[in-house]
Design a protein around this motif. Sequence first.
Motif, PDB file in Angstrom:
ATOM      1  N   GLN A  35       0.821  -1.038  -0.193  1.00 36.07           N
ATOM      2  CA  GLN A  35       0.298  -0.200   0.094  1.00 36.07           C
ATOM      3  C   GLN A  35       0.172   0.767   0.483  1.00 36.07           C
ATOM      4  N   SER A  40      -2.421   0.610  -4.669  1.00 36.80           N
ATOM      5  CA  SER A  40      -1.336  -0.039  -4.369  1.00 36.80           C
ATOM      6  C   SER A  40      -0.972  -0.606  -5.766  1.00 36.80           C
ATOM      7  N   LEU A 185      -4.723  -7.884  -1.183  1.00 37.75           N
ATOM      8  CA  LEU A 185      -4.033  -7.295  -0.621  1.00 37.75           C
ATOM      9  C   LEU A 185      -4.757  -6.086   0.917  1.00 37.75           C
ATOM     10  N   SER A 189      -2.097  -6.280   4.493  1.00 38.76           N
ATOM     11  CA  SER A 189      -2.499  -5.667   5.806  1.00 38.76           C
ATOM     12  C   SER A 189      -2.391  -5.757   6.562  1.00 38.76           C
TER      13      SER A 189
END
Length: 439
Positions: A35, A40, A185, A189
Amino acid sequence: MMRTFAEHQHAVRELLAPLRAALDAPTGLEQLAVQLPGGSPALGRVLAVDVDSPADLPPFANSQMDGYAVRSADLAAARPEAPVALPVGGTTAAGDPVRALDPGTAAPVMTGAAVPVGADAVVPVEAADPPRFPDFGSDRAVPPGTVVGFTRPVDAGTFVRGAGTDVARGHRLLPAGIRLGPAQLGALSAAGITHVTVRRPLSVLLISTGHELRPPGEPLEPGQIHDANTAMLAAALREGGATVREVVTPDDARSVMAAVEASAGVVDLVVTTGGVSAGAFEVVREALAPLGVEFSKVALQPGGPQGLGLARVQPSQTPATASPGDDASVAVPVVSFPGNPVSALVSFELFLRPVLRAFAGLAPDRPRARLRLAHEVVSPLDKHQVRRGVLDGAGDVEVGAPSSHLLHAYANATVLVHLPVGVDRLPAGAHVDIWRIDD
Protein backbone atom coordinates in the motif's frame (compact mmCIF):
# COMPACT_ATOMS: atom_id res chain seq x y z
CA MET A 1 -1.64 -30.82 -43.39
CA MET A 2 -4.39 -28.68 -41.84
CA ARG A 3 -4.46 -28.54 -38.06
CA THR A 4 -7.58 -28.82 -35.99
CA PHE A 5 -8.59 -26.02 -33.65
CA ALA A 6 -7.65 -28.20 -30.64
CA GLU A 7 -4.26 -29.14 -32.12
CA HIS A 8 -3.29 -25.53 -32.70
CA GLN A 9 -4.52 -24.55 -29.25
CA HIS A 10 -2.27 -27.24 -27.77
CA ALA A 11 0.67 -26.10 -29.91
CA VAL A 12 0.35 -22.51 -28.61
CA ARG A 13 0.30 -23.77 -25.01
CA GLU A 14 3.39 -25.90 -25.63
CA LEU A 15 5.28 -23.02 -27.25
CA LEU A 16 4.57 -20.63 -24.41
CA ALA A 17 4.91 -23.03 -21.47
CA PRO A 18 8.60 -22.17 -20.87
CA LEU A 19 7.67 -18.51 -20.35
CA ARG A 20 6.12 -19.41 -17.01
CA ALA A 21 9.54 -20.52 -15.72
CA ALA A 22 11.09 -17.29 -16.98
CA LEU A 23 8.54 -15.24 -15.05
CA ASP A 24 9.32 -17.23 -11.88
CA ALA A 25 13.11 -16.90 -12.27
CA PRO A 26 14.92 -14.58 -9.83
CA THR A 27 15.52 -12.07 -12.61
CA GLY A 28 11.77 -11.88 -13.16
CA LEU A 29 10.81 -11.04 -9.58
CA GLU A 30 10.00 -7.67 -8.08
CA GLN A 31 9.45 -6.37 -4.56
CA LEU A 32 6.41 -4.10 -4.40
CA ALA A 33 4.68 -2.21 -1.62
CA VAL A 34 1.31 -3.52 -0.51
CA GLN A 35 0.00 0.00 0.00
CA LEU A 36 1.14 3.51 -0.89
CA PRO A 37 -0.73 6.81 -0.90
CA GLY A 38 -2.87 6.76 -4.01
CA GLY A 39 -3.08 2.98 -4.30
CA SER A 40 -1.22 -0.29 -4.24
CA PRO A 41 1.47 -0.94 -6.87
CA ALA A 42 0.96 -4.65 -6.18
CA LEU A 43 -2.70 -4.60 -7.26
CA GLY A 44 -3.27 -7.08 -10.08
CA ARG A 45 0.19 -8.63 -9.84
CA VAL A 46 0.88 -12.32 -9.21
CA LEU A 47 2.49 -13.44 -5.97
CA ALA A 48 5.80 -15.17 -6.70
CA VAL A 49 6.39 -16.91 -3.37
CA ASP A 50 4.22 -18.31 -0.61
CA VAL A 51 3.46 -15.86 2.19
CA ASP A 52 3.00 -17.15 5.75
CA SER A 53 1.29 -15.03 8.35
CA PRO A 54 3.67 -13.40 10.85
CA ALA A 55 0.82 -13.05 13.35
CA ASP A 56 -2.44 -14.57 14.46
CA LEU A 57 -5.46 -13.14 12.66
CA PRO A 58 -7.33 -11.87 14.51
CA PRO A 59 -4.49 -11.13 16.95
CA PHE A 60 -6.75 -11.40 20.00
CA ALA A 61 -10.19 -12.74 20.86
CA ASN A 62 -12.73 -10.07 19.98
CA SER A 63 -16.46 -9.58 20.08
CA GLN A 64 -18.65 -10.25 17.08
CA MET A 65 -21.50 -8.21 18.56
CA ASP A 66 -22.28 -5.24 20.76
CA GLY A 67 -23.17 -7.00 24.00
CA TYR A 68 -22.01 -8.30 27.35
CA ALA A 69 -18.90 -10.43 27.85
CA VAL A 70 -19.68 -13.18 30.36
CA ARG A 71 -18.53 -16.51 31.71
CA SER A 72 -20.91 -19.08 30.24
CA ALA A 73 -20.83 -20.96 33.54
CA ASP A 74 -22.36 -17.92 35.28
CA LEU A 75 -25.48 -18.18 33.07
CA ALA A 76 -25.91 -21.95 33.20
CA ALA A 77 -29.02 -21.68 35.40
CA ALA A 78 -30.64 -18.73 33.57
CA ARG A 79 -34.29 -19.24 32.61
CA PRO A 80 -37.09 -16.84 31.62
CA GLU A 81 -38.84 -17.67 34.87
CA ALA A 82 -35.60 -17.43 36.86
CA PRO A 83 -33.28 -14.84 35.31
CA VAL A 84 -29.65 -14.53 36.40
CA ALA A 85 -28.68 -10.95 37.37
CA LEU A 86 -25.02 -9.94 37.22
CA PRO A 87 -23.32 -6.70 38.22
CA VAL A 88 -22.12 -4.68 35.21
CA GLY A 89 -18.34 -4.34 35.03
CA GLY A 90 -16.00 -2.11 33.03
CA THR A 91 -16.67 -1.30 29.38
CA THR A 92 -14.37 -2.22 26.45
CA ALA A 93 -14.57 -0.54 23.03
CA ALA A 94 -12.58 -1.31 19.90
CA GLY A 95 -8.97 -0.25 20.39
CA ASP A 96 -9.05 -0.40 24.20
CA PRO A 97 -6.48 -2.51 26.05
CA VAL A 98 -7.50 -6.01 27.04
CA ARG A 99 -9.03 -5.99 30.52
CA ALA A 100 -9.95 -8.83 32.86
CA LEU A 101 -13.49 -9.88 33.71
CA ASP A 102 -14.22 -9.95 37.42
CA PRO A 103 -15.83 -13.26 38.41
CA GLY A 104 -19.60 -13.12 38.50
CA THR A 105 -19.92 -9.94 36.42
CA ALA A 106 -20.95 -8.98 32.87
CA ALA A 107 -18.82 -6.45 31.00
CA PRO A 108 -20.15 -4.29 28.15
CA VAL A 109 -18.09 -5.00 25.02
CA MET A 110 -18.45 -3.44 21.58
CA THR A 111 -18.08 -5.09 18.16
CA GLY A 112 -14.39 -5.67 17.39
CA ALA A 113 -13.27 -4.94 20.94
CA ALA A 114 -11.06 -7.37 22.85
CA VAL A 115 -13.05 -9.87 24.90
CA PRO A 116 -11.94 -9.52 28.55
CA VAL A 117 -9.69 -12.24 29.89
CA GLY A 118 -11.85 -14.74 31.76
CA ALA A 119 -14.93 -14.25 29.55
CA ASP A 120 -15.76 -17.02 27.10
CA ALA A 121 -18.99 -15.75 25.48
CA VAL A 122 -20.81 -12.59 24.40
CA VAL A 123 -24.54 -12.05 24.84
CA PRO A 124 -25.98 -9.48 22.38
CA VAL A 125 -27.24 -6.42 24.19
CA GLU A 126 -30.73 -6.87 22.73
CA ALA A 127 -30.94 -10.31 24.42
CA ALA A 128 -30.21 -8.84 27.86
CA ASP A 129 -32.60 -7.28 30.36
CA PRO A 130 -32.77 -4.35 29.88
CA PRO A 131 -32.03 -4.68 26.10
CA ARG A 132 -29.76 -1.62 26.06
CA PHE A 133 -26.56 -0.48 27.67
CA PRO A 134 -26.65 1.68 30.80
CA ASP A 135 -25.83 5.35 30.49
CA PHE A 136 -22.06 5.65 30.50
CA GLY A 137 -20.38 8.67 31.99
CA SER A 138 -17.72 10.66 30.13
CA ASP A 139 -15.15 8.18 31.44
CA ARG A 140 -17.37 5.23 30.37
CA ALA A 141 -17.98 4.44 34.02
CA VAL A 142 -21.12 2.48 34.87
CA PRO A 143 -23.18 3.81 37.82
CA PRO A 144 -22.47 1.73 40.95
CA GLY A 145 -24.99 -1.01 41.60
CA THR A 146 -25.98 -1.40 37.92
CA VAL A 147 -27.04 -4.95 37.11
CA VAL A 148 -28.13 -6.73 33.93
CA GLY A 149 -30.36 -9.79 33.66
CA PHE A 150 -30.10 -12.86 31.45
CA THR A 151 -32.95 -15.26 30.78
CA ARG A 152 -31.12 -18.00 28.88
CA PRO A 153 -27.82 -19.87 29.18
CA VAL A 154 -25.10 -19.25 26.58
CA ASP A 155 -22.60 -21.65 25.04
CA ALA A 156 -18.91 -20.98 25.42
CA GLY A 157 -17.55 -19.31 22.27
CA THR A 158 -20.83 -17.63 21.32
CA PHE A 159 -20.14 -14.43 19.34
CA VAL A 160 -16.41 -14.59 20.14
CA ARG A 161 -13.91 -14.44 17.31
CA GLY A 162 -10.98 -16.40 18.68
CA ALA A 163 -7.37 -15.36 18.15
CA GLY A 164 -5.98 -17.00 15.01
CA THR A 165 -9.35 -18.31 13.83
CA ASP A 166 -8.84 -16.67 10.43
CA VAL A 167 -5.22 -17.77 10.14
CA ALA A 168 -2.73 -18.78 12.81
CA ARG A 169 0.78 -17.39 13.08
CA GLY A 170 3.13 -19.27 10.75
CA HIS A 171 0.32 -20.73 8.64
CA ARG A 172 -0.09 -20.05 4.92
CA LEU A 173 -1.67 -16.64 4.32
CA LEU A 174 -1.48 -16.60 0.50
CA PRO A 175 0.01 -19.14 -1.94
CA ALA A 176 2.39 -18.34 -4.77
CA GLY A 177 0.56 -17.88 -8.05
CA ILE A 178 -2.42 -16.01 -6.63
CA ARG A 179 -3.39 -12.70 -8.21
CA LEU A 180 -3.39 -9.82 -5.74
CA GLY A 181 -6.84 -8.26 -5.70
CA PRO A 182 -8.62 -6.26 -3.00
CA ALA A 183 -9.17 -9.22 -0.64
CA GLN A 184 -5.58 -10.41 -0.93
CA LEU A 185 -4.17 -6.93 -0.31
CA GLY A 186 -6.49 -6.64 2.68
CA ALA A 187 -5.23 -9.94 4.14
CA LEU A 188 -1.60 -8.87 3.69
CA SER A 189 -2.27 -5.52 5.35
CA ALA A 190 -4.14 -7.15 8.23
CA ALA A 191 -1.09 -9.32 8.88
CA GLY A 192 1.13 -6.23 8.94
CA ILE A 193 2.97 -7.12 5.72
CA THR A 194 4.25 -4.08 3.83
CA HIS A 195 6.03 -5.60 0.80
CA VAL A 196 5.55 -8.69 -1.34
CA THR A 197 7.53 -10.51 -4.03
CA VAL A 198 5.64 -10.64 -7.31
CA ARG A 199 6.28 -11.89 -10.83
CA ARG A 200 6.96 -9.34 -13.46
CA PRO A 201 4.23 -9.24 -16.12
CA LEU A 202 4.74 -10.93 -19.46
CA SER A 203 6.20 -8.50 -22.01
CA VAL A 204 4.76 -8.58 -25.55
CA LEU A 205 5.74 -6.90 -28.80
CA LEU A 206 2.61 -6.37 -30.90
CA ILE A 207 3.24 -5.82 -34.62
CA SER A 208 0.38 -4.78 -36.87
CA THR A 209 1.26 -4.93 -40.55
CA GLY A 210 -0.21 -3.25 -43.62
CA HIS A 211 0.47 -0.39 -46.04
CA GLU A 212 -3.20 0.49 -45.73
CA LEU A 213 -3.19 1.13 -41.97
CA ARG A 214 -3.44 4.64 -40.61
CA PRO A 215 -3.90 5.73 -36.98
CA PRO A 216 -7.42 6.71 -35.95
CA GLY A 217 -7.91 10.43 -36.48
CA GLU A 218 -5.67 10.71 -39.52
CA PRO A 219 -7.33 11.44 -42.87
CA LEU A 220 -7.62 8.47 -45.20
CA GLU A 221 -6.54 8.31 -48.81
CA PRO A 222 -8.38 5.95 -51.16
CA GLY A 223 -7.52 2.35 -50.26
CA GLN A 224 -6.53 3.16 -46.67
CA ILE A 225 -8.26 2.17 -43.42
CA HIS A 226 -7.91 3.11 -39.79
CA ASP A 227 -5.92 0.63 -37.72
CA ALA A 228 -8.26 -1.33 -35.43
CA ASN A 229 -5.92 -4.24 -34.67
CA THR A 230 -3.38 -2.33 -32.60
CA ALA A 231 -5.88 -0.79 -30.18
CA MET A 232 -7.94 -3.97 -30.03
CA LEU A 233 -5.17 -6.50 -29.42
CA ALA A 234 -3.10 -4.21 -27.21
CA ALA A 235 -6.15 -3.88 -24.96
CA ALA A 236 -6.76 -7.64 -25.05
CA LEU A 237 -3.13 -8.36 -24.16
CA ARG A 238 -3.13 -5.87 -21.29
CA GLU A 239 -6.41 -7.26 -20.03
CA GLY A 240 -4.62 -10.61 -19.93
CA GLY A 241 -1.94 -9.18 -17.64
CA ALA A 242 0.80 -8.40 -20.19
CA THR A 243 2.74 -5.23 -20.87
CA VAL A 244 2.71 -4.26 -24.54
CA ARG A 245 5.01 -2.52 -27.01
CA GLU A 246 3.11 -1.49 -30.13
CA VAL A 247 4.59 -1.24 -33.60
CA VAL A 248 2.85 -0.71 -36.95
CA THR A 249 4.86 -1.66 -40.03
CA PRO A 250 4.18 -1.38 -43.76
CA ASP A 251 3.97 -4.47 -45.93
CA ASP A 252 7.71 -4.84 -45.95
CA ALA A 253 9.55 -7.87 -44.56
CA ARG A 254 12.58 -5.77 -43.59
CA SER A 255 10.41 -3.53 -41.42
CA VAL A 256 8.94 -6.55 -39.67
CA MET A 257 12.44 -7.95 -39.09
CA ALA A 258 13.71 -4.62 -37.77
CA ALA A 259 10.85 -4.44 -35.25
CA VAL A 260 11.52 -7.97 -34.01
CA GLU A 261 15.28 -7.44 -33.82
CA ALA A 262 14.86 -4.18 -31.88
CA SER A 263 12.92 -6.01 -29.16
CA ALA A 264 14.76 -9.34 -29.19
CA GLY A 265 16.04 -10.17 -25.73
CA VAL A 266 13.75 -7.51 -24.26
CA VAL A 267 10.26 -8.95 -24.76
CA ASP A 268 9.02 -12.44 -23.92
CA LEU A 269 6.67 -12.84 -26.86
CA VAL A 270 5.99 -11.38 -30.29
CA VAL A 271 2.41 -11.23 -31.57
CA THR A 272 1.78 -10.19 -35.17
CA THR A 273 -1.32 -9.49 -37.25
CA GLY A 274 -1.52 -9.76 -41.02
CA GLY A 275 0.85 -11.13 -43.62
CA VAL A 276 0.34 -14.83 -42.82
CA SER A 277 -1.85 -16.17 -45.62
CA ALA A 278 -1.18 -17.17 -49.22
CA GLY A 279 -1.20 -13.74 -50.89
CA ALA A 280 1.60 -12.08 -52.82
CA PHE A 281 2.63 -9.74 -49.96
CA GLU A 282 2.62 -11.95 -46.88
CA VAL A 283 5.42 -10.06 -45.16
CA VAL A 284 5.25 -11.76 -41.76
CA ARG A 285 5.60 -15.15 -43.39
CA GLU A 286 8.43 -13.83 -45.60
CA ALA A 287 10.28 -12.35 -42.64
CA LEU A 288 9.83 -15.02 -40.00
CA ALA A 289 9.47 -18.38 -41.77
CA PRO A 290 13.24 -18.54 -42.49
CA LEU A 291 13.87 -17.94 -38.78
CA GLY A 292 11.85 -20.94 -37.59
CA VAL A 293 8.22 -19.78 -37.42
CA GLU A 294 5.80 -22.27 -38.98
CA PHE A 295 2.82 -20.97 -40.96
CA SER A 296 -0.12 -23.28 -41.55
CA LYS A 297 -3.86 -23.51 -41.98
CA VAL A 298 -6.19 -24.33 -39.10
CA ALA A 299 -9.65 -25.80 -39.71
CA LEU A 300 -11.18 -22.67 -38.27
CA GLN A 301 -13.42 -19.87 -39.51
CA PRO A 302 -12.58 -17.07 -39.05
CA GLY A 303 -8.85 -17.32 -38.36
CA GLY A 304 -7.69 -20.12 -40.64
CA PRO A 305 -4.16 -18.82 -41.43
CA GLN A 306 -1.94 -18.98 -38.35
CA GLY A 307 1.76 -18.76 -37.51
CA LEU A 308 3.62 -20.20 -34.55
CA GLY A 309 7.18 -20.94 -33.50
CA LEU A 310 10.52 -19.83 -32.10
CA ALA A 311 12.25 -17.24 -34.25
CA ARG A 312 16.04 -17.26 -33.92
CA VAL A 313 16.83 -13.53 -34.06
CA GLN A 314 20.01 -11.46 -33.89
CA PRO A 315 19.23 -8.53 -31.54
CA SER A 316 19.93 -5.12 -33.00
CA GLN A 317 21.56 -4.18 -29.70
CA THR A 318 24.38 -6.63 -28.90
CA PRO A 319 25.12 -6.97 -25.16
CA ALA A 320 28.31 -5.19 -24.08
CA THR A 321 29.52 -8.42 -22.44
CA ALA A 322 29.48 -10.33 -25.74
CA SER A 323 32.85 -11.43 -27.12
CA PRO A 324 33.78 -11.24 -30.80
CA GLY A 325 32.56 -14.34 -32.58
CA ASP A 326 29.91 -15.15 -29.95
CA ASP A 327 26.49 -16.20 -31.22
CA ALA A 328 24.34 -13.49 -29.64
CA SER A 329 21.11 -14.66 -31.26
CA VAL A 330 18.06 -15.28 -29.11
CA ALA A 331 14.99 -17.45 -29.63
CA VAL A 332 11.79 -15.41 -29.47
CA PRO A 333 8.36 -17.09 -29.31
CA VAL A 334 6.10 -15.77 -32.06
CA VAL A 335 2.33 -16.12 -32.41
CA SER A 336 0.96 -14.76 -35.70
CA PHE A 337 -2.70 -14.02 -36.40
CA PRO A 338 -4.51 -13.03 -39.61
CA GLY A 339 -4.92 -9.32 -40.28
CA ASN A 340 -8.69 -9.17 -40.49
CA PRO A 341 -9.82 -7.69 -37.15
CA VAL A 342 -12.48 -10.28 -36.32
CA SER A 343 -10.14 -13.10 -37.36
CA ALA A 344 -7.39 -11.63 -35.17
CA LEU A 345 -9.60 -11.22 -32.11
CA VAL A 346 -11.21 -14.66 -32.45
CA SER A 347 -7.70 -16.13 -32.76
CA PHE A 348 -6.61 -14.31 -29.62
CA GLU A 349 -9.67 -15.57 -27.72
CA LEU A 350 -9.13 -19.19 -28.74
CA PHE A 351 -5.37 -19.54 -28.63
CA LEU A 352 -3.63 -16.83 -26.60
CA ARG A 353 -6.03 -15.39 -24.03
CA PRO A 354 -6.28 -18.58 -21.90
CA VAL A 355 -2.49 -18.91 -21.68
CA LEU A 356 -1.89 -15.28 -20.75
CA ARG A 357 -4.59 -15.29 -18.10
CA ALA A 358 -3.17 -18.43 -16.50
CA PHE A 359 0.23 -16.69 -16.31
CA ALA A 360 -1.47 -13.69 -14.68
CA GLY A 361 -3.26 -15.73 -12.01
CA LEU A 362 -6.66 -15.27 -13.66
CA ALA A 363 -9.31 -17.82 -14.60
CA PRO A 364 -8.18 -18.89 -18.09
CA ASP A 365 -11.54 -19.78 -19.60
CA ARG A 366 -14.56 -17.72 -20.52
CA PRO A 367 -17.82 -18.69 -18.79
CA ARG A 368 -19.38 -21.42 -20.90
CA ALA A 369 -22.84 -22.85 -21.41
CA ARG A 370 -24.86 -24.97 -23.80
CA LEU A 371 -27.88 -23.04 -25.05
CA ARG A 372 -30.62 -23.32 -27.68
CA LEU A 373 -30.48 -21.65 -31.07
CA ALA A 374 -33.16 -19.05 -31.76
CA HIS A 375 -33.03 -19.86 -35.49
CA GLU A 376 -31.42 -22.17 -38.02
CA VAL A 377 -27.69 -21.78 -38.79
CA VAL A 378 -25.42 -23.18 -41.48
CA SER A 379 -21.67 -23.74 -41.16
CA PRO A 380 -18.81 -25.16 -43.26
CA LEU A 381 -18.72 -28.90 -42.70
CA ASP A 382 -14.91 -29.08 -42.56
CA LYS A 383 -14.27 -26.11 -40.24
CA HIS A 384 -14.76 -25.19 -36.60
CA GLN A 385 -16.79 -22.02 -37.05
CA VAL A 386 -16.90 -19.34 -34.34
CA ARG A 387 -19.83 -16.97 -34.75
CA ARG A 388 -20.73 -13.90 -32.72
CA GLY A 389 -24.16 -13.63 -31.17
CA VAL A 390 -26.49 -12.36 -28.47
CA LEU A 391 -29.12 -13.92 -26.24
CA ASP A 392 -32.77 -13.10 -26.87
CA GLY A 393 -35.43 -12.52 -24.22
CA ALA A 394 -35.93 -16.26 -23.79
CA GLY A 395 -32.22 -16.91 -23.31
CA ASP A 396 -31.83 -18.48 -26.76
CA VAL A 397 -28.90 -17.64 -29.05
CA GLU A 398 -29.30 -15.30 -31.98
CA VAL A 399 -26.30 -15.90 -34.24
CA GLY A 400 -24.80 -13.12 -36.35
CA ALA A 401 -23.32 -13.30 -39.83
CA PRO A 402 -19.99 -15.17 -40.22
CA SER A 403 -18.00 -12.56 -42.19
CA SER A 404 -14.66 -11.70 -40.60
CA HIS A 405 -14.88 -7.96 -41.31
CA LEU A 406 -17.94 -7.40 -39.09
CA LEU A 407 -16.13 -5.82 -36.13
CA HIS A 408 -19.16 -3.69 -35.21
CA ALA A 409 -21.22 -6.86 -34.78
CA TYR A 410 -18.45 -8.39 -32.64
CA ALA A 411 -18.35 -5.27 -30.47
CA ASN A 412 -22.06 -5.64 -29.74
CA ALA A 413 -22.01 -9.42 -29.26
CA THR A 414 -22.30 -11.06 -25.85
CA VAL A 415 -21.39 -14.64 -26.80
CA LEU A 416 -19.12 -16.60 -29.10
CA VAL A 417 -20.99 -19.52 -30.68
CA HIS A 418 -19.02 -22.68 -31.50
CA LEU A 419 -20.11 -24.79 -34.44
CA PRO A 420 -17.67 -27.73 -34.62
CA VAL A 421 -16.22 -29.61 -37.56
CA GLY A 422 -18.80 -32.02 -38.98
CA VAL A 423 -21.76 -29.68 -38.43
CA ASP A 424 -23.15 -28.04 -41.56
CA ARG A 425 -26.67 -27.15 -40.46
CA LEU A 426 -28.51 -26.88 -37.15
CA PRO A 427 -32.23 -26.15 -36.76
CA ALA A 428 -33.82 -23.67 -34.40
CA GLY A 429 -33.95 -25.19 -30.93
CA ALA A 430 -30.72 -27.19 -31.35
CA HIS A 431 -28.17 -26.76 -28.57
CA VAL A 432 -24.77 -25.16 -29.17
CA ASP A 433 -21.72 -24.41 -27.03
CA ILE A 434 -21.23 -20.72 -26.25
CA TRP A 435 -18.61 -18.63 -24.47
CA ARG A 436 -19.75 -15.50 -22.66
CA ILE A 437 -17.73 -12.43 -23.72
CA ASP A 438 -19.72 -9.74 -21.93
CA ASP A 439 -17.95 -9.91 -18.57
